[in-house]
Design a protein around this motif. Structure first.
Motif, PDB file in Angstrom:
ATOM      1  N   GLY A  33       0.783  -1.153   0.083  1.00  0.00           N
ATOM      2  CA  GLY A  33      -0.045   0.223  -0.119  1.00  0.00           C
ATOM      3  C   GLY A  33       0.979   1.163   0.138  1.00  0.00           C
ATOM      4  O   GLY A  33       0.356   2.215  -0.610  1.00  0.00           O
ATOM      5  N   PHE A  34       2.080   1.236   0.773  1.00  0.00           N
ATOM      6  CA  PHE A  34       2.802   2.396   0.733  1.00  0.00           C
ATOM      7  C   PHE A  34       3.796   2.307  -0.530  1.00  0.00           C
ATOM      8  O   PHE A  34       4.657   3.386  -0.831  1.00  0.00           O
ATOM      9  CB  PHE A  34       3.756   2.438   2.167  1.00  0.00           C
ATOM     10  N   TYR A 118      -6.245  -3.061  -9.421  1.00  0.00           N
ATOM     11  CA  TYR A 118      -5.790  -3.833  -8.269  1.00  0.00           C
ATOM     12  C   TYR A 118      -7.623  -4.165  -7.582  1.00  0.00           C
ATOM     13  O   TYR A 118      -7.513  -5.311  -6.887  1.00  0.00           O
ATOM     14  CB  TYR A 118      -4.880  -3.568  -7.201  1.00  0.00           C
ATOM     15  N   TYR A 119      -8.463  -3.353  -7.561  1.00  0.00           N
ATOM     16  CA  TYR A 119      -9.617  -3.543  -6.979  1.00  0.00           C
ATOM     17  C   TYR A 119     -10.307  -4.605  -8.004  1.00  0.00           C
ATOM     18  O   TYR A 119     -11.097  -5.445  -7.474  1.00  0.00           O
ATOM     19  CB  TYR A 119     -10.522  -2.206  -6.914  1.00  0.00           C
ATOM     20  N   PRO A 262      -5.007  -1.715  -2.251  1.00  0.00           N
ATOM     21  CA  PRO A 262      -5.503  -0.840  -3.214  1.00  0.00           C
ATOM     22  C   PRO A 262      -6.382   0.437  -2.576  1.00  0.00           C
ATOM     23  O   PRO A 262      -6.254   1.351  -2.871  1.00  0.00           O
ATOM     24  CB  PRO A 262      -6.530  -1.661  -4.234  1.00  0.00           C
ATOM     25  N   THR A 263      -6.604  -0.146  -1.297  1.00  0.00           N
ATOM     26  CA  THR A 263      -7.359   1.193  -0.462  1.00  0.00           C
ATOM     27  C   THR A 263      -6.481   2.186  -0.060  1.00  0.00           C
ATOM     28  O   THR A 263      -6.553   3.478  -0.340  1.00  0.00           O
ATOM     29  CB  THR A 263      -8.255   0.528   0.572  1.00  0.00           C
ATOM     30  N   ILE A 288     -17.505  -0.571  -8.331  1.00  0.00           N
ATOM     31  CA  ILE A 288     -16.389  -1.473  -7.973  1.00  0.00           C
ATOM     32  C   ILE A 288     -16.420  -1.803  -6.499  1.00  0.00           C
ATOM     33  O   ILE A 288     -16.573  -3.156  -6.208  1.00  0.00           O
ATOM     34  CB  ILE A 288     -15.156  -0.897  -8.297  1.00  0.00           C
ATOM     35  N   TRP A 289     -16.627  -0.877  -5.656  1.00  0.00           N
ATOM     36  CA  TRP A 289     -16.858  -1.297  -4.099  1.00  0.00           C
ATOM     37  C   TRP A 289     -18.086  -2.117  -3.906  1.00  0.00           C
ATOM     38  O   TRP A 289     -17.925  -3.153  -3.086  1.00  0.00           O
ATOM     39  CB  TRP A 289     -16.742  -0.093  -3.237  1.00  0.00           C
TER      40      TRP A 289
END
Length: 308
Positions: A33-34, A118-119, A262-263, A288-289
């Motif tokens: 994520g980072f 990536y979602y 991805p978040t 998507i969510w």
């Protein structure tokens, strides 16, 4: 993030194993994520050069880990198998393309599109599994894939063309995951074999850059040297942590946790990189969510039923 499809389904019987597995996996997803923040530091370097260094400096990290795990015999056996080498070369080519698109997208301020990719990835994966592996989808999974399709259609209509960055990342990741299942070798060993195969062309490309005077890995750029060497650990360590976590967790647990990266990428893109996020993208992301929530609920329901 690329080895999620190959995780075995462990029993997660020991609570201590489950706790350790959770922190291993969470550490991996946190580092992924980072990762855009690190890739932004090398955004002034061409993507191909960054990928070549990711490959080259991942090799010693992966080799040291394999040595301490006592898995070097698996590599010797794989090197004697033409089929294994051929499949590893194919998966290595796919993942290197994925890395290249990702690095380029971060550099040109398209991190939101990488998050979307990536979602979408798990939904693309189940669709490809149904298409190529004959796996049957339930109605909730079909609905989730359709919602993702509507989101892509909305983005396509708004932009006047396909969101190719997101789709390329999602499909290359999904293809990598499916093909990776065919390799008769573990996740850590497979990663080492892939970067070993890629190391020679990567080294050749970097030598050519140096000879032409276009390389950034020079004594006059000590900061770039440090950043490019660091591309190895930031590539290899999350993959190894994930492999360790995946062995101790249920697949359904890993499936839910995969949305962490991805978040984080999405939040960094919007609030740190200040990338535009208008109404149309908001609608697409909402779809998507919703699709991911439906997919996750279906996966958890199936996991609960399997326990009975």
């Amino acid at each position: 993030m690329s080895e999620i499809a190959e995780a075995e389904k462990p029993l997660e019987a020991d609570p201590n194993d489950a706790t350790r597995g959770f922190f291993f996996a969470l550490s991996a997803y946190g580092l992924w994520g980072f990762l855009p923040l690190y890739m932004k530091l090398v955004s002034h370097i061409p993507a191909m050069e960054v990928v070549a260094h990711r490959v080259l400096w991942s090799l010693p990290v992966a080799a040291v880990i394999l040595y301490f795990l006592g898995r070097t015999a698996d590599i010797r056996q794989a090197l004697r198998s033409p089929r294994t080498l051929l499949m590893a070369a194919l998966t290595a080519a796919i993942i290197s393309c994925n890395w290249g698109i990702y690095v380029w997208a971060i550099a040109v301020d398209r991190a939101v599109e990488t998050a979307l990719g990536y979602y979408i990835n798990p939904l693309v994966s189940i669709a490809m599994a149904a298409l190529f592996l004959g796996e049957r989808l339930n109605r909730y999974q079909i609905a989730a894939v359709c919602l993702a399709g509507v989101a892509v259609l909305i983005l396509t209509t708004d932009a006047g063309g396909l969101p190719w960055v997101s789709l390329s990342l999602a499909f290359s990741f999904a293809a990598y995951g499916i093909l990776r299942k065919t390799l008769p070798i573990g996740p850590s060993q497979g990663f080492f074999l892939e970067v070993l195969i890629l190391a020679l062309p990567a080294l050749g490309y970097l030598i050519w850059l140096g000879a032409s005077g276009e390389a950034h890995f020079t004594l006059s750029n000590p900061a770039d040297i440090a950043l490019l060497i660091g591309c190895g650990p930031v590539t290899a360590i999350p993959l190894i942590l994930f492999a360790m976590g995946a062995k101790l967790l249920r697949y359904s647990t890993i499936g839910i946790m995969q949305y962490t990266a991805p978040t984080m990428i999405f939040l960094i893109a919007v609030f740190v990189f200040k990338e535009p996020f208008g109404g149309v993208k908001a609608v697409a992301f909402a779809l998507i969510w919703a699709a991911l929530a439906l997919y996750s609920w279906s996966m958890l329901r199936d996991a609960r039923r399997a326990k009975k």
